[in-house]
Design a protein around this motif. Sequence first.
Motif, PDB file in Angstrom:
ATOM      1  N   HIS A  18      20.114  14.990 107.392  1.00 26.49           N
ATOM      2  CA  HIS A  18      18.795  15.530 107.693  1.00 26.49           C
ATOM      3  C   HIS A  18      18.264  16.321 106.504  1.00 26.49           C
ATOM      4  O   HIS A  18      19.004  17.070 105.857  1.00 26.49           O
ATOM      5  CB  HIS A  18      18.858  16.442 108.921  1.00 26.49           C
ATOM      6  N   GLU A  19      16.986  16.195 106.250  1.00 30.44           N
ATOM      7  CA  GLU A  19      16.394  16.889 105.115  1.00 30.44           C
ATOM      8  C   GLU A  19      14.971  17.310 105.449  1.00 30.44           C
ATOM      9  O   GLU A  19      14.195  16.545 106.026  1.00 30.44           O
ATOM     10  CB  GLU A  19      16.397  15.977 103.876  1.00 30.44           C
ATOM     11  N   TRP A  20      14.631  18.573 105.119  1.00 29.14           N
ATOM     12  CA  TRP A  20      13.280  19.105 105.338  1.00 29.14           C
ATOM     13  C   TRP A  20      12.793  19.755 104.038  1.00 29.14           C
ATOM     14  O   TRP A  20      13.416  20.708 103.536  1.00 29.14           O
ATOM     15  CB  TRP A  20      13.276  20.158 106.441  1.00 29.14           C
ATOM     16  N   ASP A  21      11.755  19.217 103.496  1.00 26.81           N
ATOM     17  CA  ASP A  21      11.167  19.786 102.268  1.00 26.81           C
ATOM     18  C   ASP A  21      12.207  19.994 101.180  1.00 26.81           C
ATOM     19  O   ASP A  21      12.234  21.031 100.494  1.00 26.81           O
ATOM     20  CB  ASP A  21      10.454  21.109 102.565  1.00 26.81           C
ATOM     21  N   GLY A  22      13.091  19.054 101.064  1.00 24.96           N
ATOM     22  CA  GLY A  22      14.109  19.144 100.015  1.00 24.96           C
ATOM     23  C   GLY A  22      15.323  19.957 100.386  1.00 24.96           C
ATOM     24  O   GLY A  22      16.260  20.100  99.581  1.00 24.96           O
ATOM     25  N   ILE A  23      15.312  20.546 101.600  1.00 23.16           N
ATOM     26  CA  ILE A  23      16.455  21.347 102.056  1.00 23.16           C
ATOM     27  C   ILE A  23      17.307  20.470 102.962  1.00 23.16           C
ATOM     28  O   ILE A  23      16.825  19.930 103.959  1.00 23.16           O
ATOM     29  CB  ILE A  23      15.980  22.598 102.809  1.00 23.16           C
ATOM     30  N   LYS A  24      18.587  20.330 102.625  1.00 26.73           N
ATOM     31  CA  LYS A  24      19.490  19.461 103.375  1.00 26.73           C
ATOM     32  C   LYS A  24      20.376  20.292 104.315  1.00 26.73           C
ATOM     33  O   LYS A  24      20.789  21.391 103.969  1.00 26.73           O
ATOM     34  CB  LYS A  24      20.374  18.654 102.410  1.00 26.73           C
ATOM     35  N   GLU A  25      20.622  19.743 105.492  1.00 31.38           N
ATOM     36  CA  GLU A  25      21.443  20.419 106.503  1.00 31.38           C
ATOM     37  C   GLU A  25      22.915  20.099 106.268  1.00 31.38           C
ATOM     38  O   GLU A  25      23.308  18.933 106.169  1.00 31.38           O
ATOM     39  CB  GLU A  25      21.040  19.972 107.900  1.00 31.38           C
ATOM     40  N   LEU A  26      23.725  21.157 106.179  1.00 34.14           N
ATOM     41  CA  LEU A  26      25.159  20.959 105.975  1.00 34.14           C
ATOM     42  C   LEU A  26      25.847  20.710 107.313  1.00 34.14           C
ATOM     43  O   LEU A  26      25.444  21.247 108.341  1.00 34.14           O
ATOM     44  CB  LEU A  26      25.767  22.188 105.294  1.00 34.14           C
ATOM     45  N   ASN A  27      26.864  19.926 107.290  1.00 36.84           N
ATOM     46  CA  ASN A  27      27.621  19.593 108.498  1.00 36.84           C
ATOM     47  C   ASN A  27      28.742  20.626 108.667  1.00 36.84           C
ATOM     48  O   ASN A  27      29.916  20.326 108.463  1.00 36.84           O
ATOM     49  CB  ASN A  27      28.182  18.168 108.403  1.00 36.84           C
ATOM     50  N   ASN A  28      28.341  21.841 109.063  1.00 38.81           N
ATOM     51  CA  ASN A  28      29.310  22.936 109.247  1.00 38.81           C
ATOM     52  C   ASN A  28      29.619  23.061 110.739  1.00 38.81           C
ATOM     53  O   ASN A  28      28.783  23.528 111.514  1.00 38.81           O
ATOM     54  CB  ASN A  28      28.743  24.267 108.742  1.00 38.81           C
ATOM     55  N   PRO A  29      30.753  22.664 111.214  1.00 35.73           N
ATOM     56  CA  PRO A  29      31.078  22.804 112.637  1.00 35.73           C
ATOM     57  C   PRO A  29      31.265  24.275 113.008  1.00 35.73           C
ATOM     58  O   PRO A  29      31.588  25.112 112.156  1.00 35.73           O
ATOM     59  CB  PRO A  29      32.383  22.020 112.783  1.00 35.73           C
ATOM     60  N   LEU A  30      31.033  24.587 114.307  1.00 34.30           N
ATOM     61  CA  LEU A  30      31.238  25.957 114.788  1.00 34.30           C
ATOM     62  C   LEU A  30      32.709  26.321 114.685  1.00 34.30           C
ATOM     63  O   LEU A  30      33.587  25.460 114.858  1.00 34.30           O
ATOM     64  CB  LEU A  30      30.773  26.080 116.245  1.00 34.30           C
ATOM     65  N   PRO A  31      32.990  27.617 114.465  1.00 29.28           N
ATOM     66  CA  PRO A  31      34.403  28.035 114.403  1.00 29.28           C
ATOM     67  C   PRO A  31      35.109  27.763 115.731  1.00 29.28           C
ATOM     68  O   PRO A  31      34.506  27.844 116.807  1.00 29.28           O
ATOM     69  CB  PRO A  31      34.293  29.550 114.133  1.00 29.28           C
ATOM     70  N   ARG A  32      36.406  27.447 115.629  1.00 26.34           N
ATOM     71  CA  ARG A  32      37.166  27.126 116.831  1.00 26.34           C
ATOM     72  C   ARG A  32      37.179  28.288 117.826  1.00 26.34           C
ATOM     73  O   ARG A  32      37.072  28.088 119.039  1.00 26.34           O
ATOM     74  CB  ARG A  32      38.608  26.754 116.443  1.00 26.34           C
ATOM     75  N   TRP A  33      37.305  29.521 117.315  1.00 22.24           N
ATOM     76  CA  TRP A  33      37.360  30.670 118.218  1.00 22.24           C
ATOM     77  C   TRP A  33      36.059  30.796 119.005  1.00 22.24           C
ATOM     78  O   TRP A  33      36.052  31.179 120.193  1.00 22.24           O
ATOM     79  CB  TRP A  33      37.633  31.970 117.447  1.00 22.24           C
ATOM     80  N   TRP A  34      34.933  30.486 118.382  1.00 16.96           N
ATOM     81  CA  TRP A  34      33.648  30.584 119.075  1.00 16.96           C
ATOM     82  C   TRP A  34      33.569  29.530 120.175  1.00 16.96           C
ATOM     83  O   TRP A  34      33.119  29.800 121.291  1.00 16.96           O
ATOM     84  CB  TRP A  34      32.519  30.389 118.066  1.00 16.96           C
ATOM     85  N   LEU A  35      34.011  28.301 119.865  1.00 15.23           N
ATOM     86  CA  LEU A  35      33.987  27.228 120.853  1.00 15.23           C
ATOM     87  C   LEU A  35      34.872  27.548 122.050  1.00 15.23           C
ATOM     88  O   LEU A  35      34.483  27.349 123.197  1.00 15.23           O
ATOM     89  CB  LEU A  35      34.440  25.910 120.209  1.00 15.23           C
ATOM     90  N   TRP A  36      36.089  28.066 121.799  1.00 18.10           N
ATOM     91  CA  TRP A  36      36.986  28.396 122.909  1.00 18.10           C
ATOM     92  C   TRP A  36      36.419  29.537 123.757  1.00 18.10           C
ATOM     93  O   TRP A  36      36.567  29.545 124.986  1.00 18.10           O
ATOM     94  CB  TRP A  36      38.386  28.764 122.378  1.00 18.10           C
ATOM     95  N   THR A  37      35.759  30.484 123.089  1.00 18.64           N
ATOM     96  CA  THR A  37      35.106  31.562 123.848  1.00 18.64           C
ATOM     97  C   THR A  37      33.993  31.009 124.730  1.00 18.64           C
ATOM     98  O   THR A  37      33.833  31.394 125.888  1.00 18.64           O
ATOM     99  CB  THR A  37      34.517  32.618 122.885  1.00 18.64           C
ATOM    100  N   PHE A  38      33.221  30.092 124.200  1.00 14.91           N
ATOM    101  CA  PHE A  38      32.148  29.461 124.956  1.00 14.91           C
ATOM    102  C   PHE A  38      32.692  28.700 126.161  1.00 14.91           C
ATOM    103  O   PHE A  38      32.181  28.816 127.276  1.00 14.91           O
ATOM    104  CB  PHE A  38      31.376  28.528 124.023  1.00 14.91           C
ATOM    105  N   TYR A  39      33.767  27.934 125.945  1.00 15.11           N
ATOM    106  CA  TYR A  39      34.381  27.194 127.047  1.00 15.11           C
ATOM    107  C   TYR A  39      34.923  28.137 128.114  1.00 15.11           C
ATOM    108  O   TYR A  39      34.809  27.872 129.323  1.00 15.11           O
ATOM    109  CB  TYR A  39      35.504  26.291 126.518  1.00 15.11           C
ATOM    110  N   ALA A  40      35.519  29.253 127.663  1.00 14.17           N
ATOM    111  CA  ALA A  40      36.076  30.232 128.609  1.00 14.17           C
ATOM    112  C   ALA A  40      34.963  30.846 129.469  1.00 14.17           C
ATOM    113  O   ALA A  40      35.143  31.083 130.666  1.00 14.17           O
ATOM    114  CB  ALA A  40      36.832  31.325 127.859  1.00 14.17           C
ATOM    115  N   CYS A  41      33.797  31.077 128.859  1.00  8.08           N
ATOM    116  CA  CYS A  41      32.671  31.635 129.616  1.00  8.08           C
ATOM    117  C   CYS A  41      32.185  30.652 130.682  1.00  8.08           C
ATOM    118  O   CYS A  41      31.814  31.061 131.792  1.00  8.08           O
ATOM    119  CB  CYS A  41      31.522  31.977 128.668  1.00  8.08           C
ATOM    120  N   ILE A  42      32.198  29.374 130.337  1.00  7.59           N
ATOM    121  CA  ILE A  42      31.803  28.364 131.319  1.00  7.59           C
ATOM    122  C   ILE A  42      32.760  28.373 132.499  1.00  7.59           C
ATOM    123  O   ILE A  42      32.346  28.351 133.675  1.00  7.59           O
ATOM    124  CB  ILE A  42      31.754  26.973 130.657  1.00  7.59           C
TER     125      ILE A  42
END
Length: 289
Positions: A18-42
Amino acid sequence: MAHNVEKDDVTGIETTGHEWDGIKELNNPLPRWWLWTFYACIIWSIGYWVIYPTWPLISSHTKGVIGYSSRQDVMDKIADAKAAQAQYLDRIEVASLADIRNDSELLNFSLAGGKSAFAVNCSQCHGQGAQGFKGYPNLNDDDWIWGGLPEEISATIHYGIRSDHDDTHYSEMPAFGRDELLEREQINQVVEYVLKISGQEHDEAEATEGQTVFVEQCASCHGNKGEGMRDFGAPRLTDAIWLYGGDRQTLRETVNNARFGVMPAWTNRLDEATIKQLAIYVHSLGGGE
């Protein structure tokens, strides 16, 4: 078919394409600890839905496994507080004001209850500190039009002033100018006399003439020397305490158009125990007699 992977030149991280006005989006996945916290909240939310009241229905809501209700919890606490107060309120209701003042327990309870009742019912006109405003008396001083004894304060609260109650305090000052009872010159003279007896700057010649007008028109209610008469609800005119103002312009307005302040009768709005607590509290403010 081979997939062309593009990497950012600066960070070396793959891009998403993906690119907007010459700015490209990096494929940085969310940290594992954040994902596990999110799943725990669910998972936690699902458990909360099961255990506690949660979802609204057409005419009710889901009760939950334990059937807890914060509203009921508050109602229970209020009921407990009322039960704890009842032993004092029942005694206050049947006790005289003198008996309440001589009983330290009832006195302290009445002062606290009266302060609370004052904030809810009286502070809107008299102020949070009972300091009063123009047209609303200061309850901290010792200038009482209808009396400052606890029993007199109680009567005022019960029946009001110029209210619709049959036993209300009632007085009516004539509108000397509006109703053409006095000429303008006479009004100016009597105003100068009131300025004189209240210790303010005045025109001595006018005040001398005004004394005659005052004796003829005003003394029957305010007294020959302006000392006031509580039987008629006529305020003292010889001090520096004024309900509407004591300057020359305001006094002219008062004599011309009169004043007719109203205080409601609280006897049908508040219970007897609350009125007694209010009387005790108001008397304690410093101006009670």
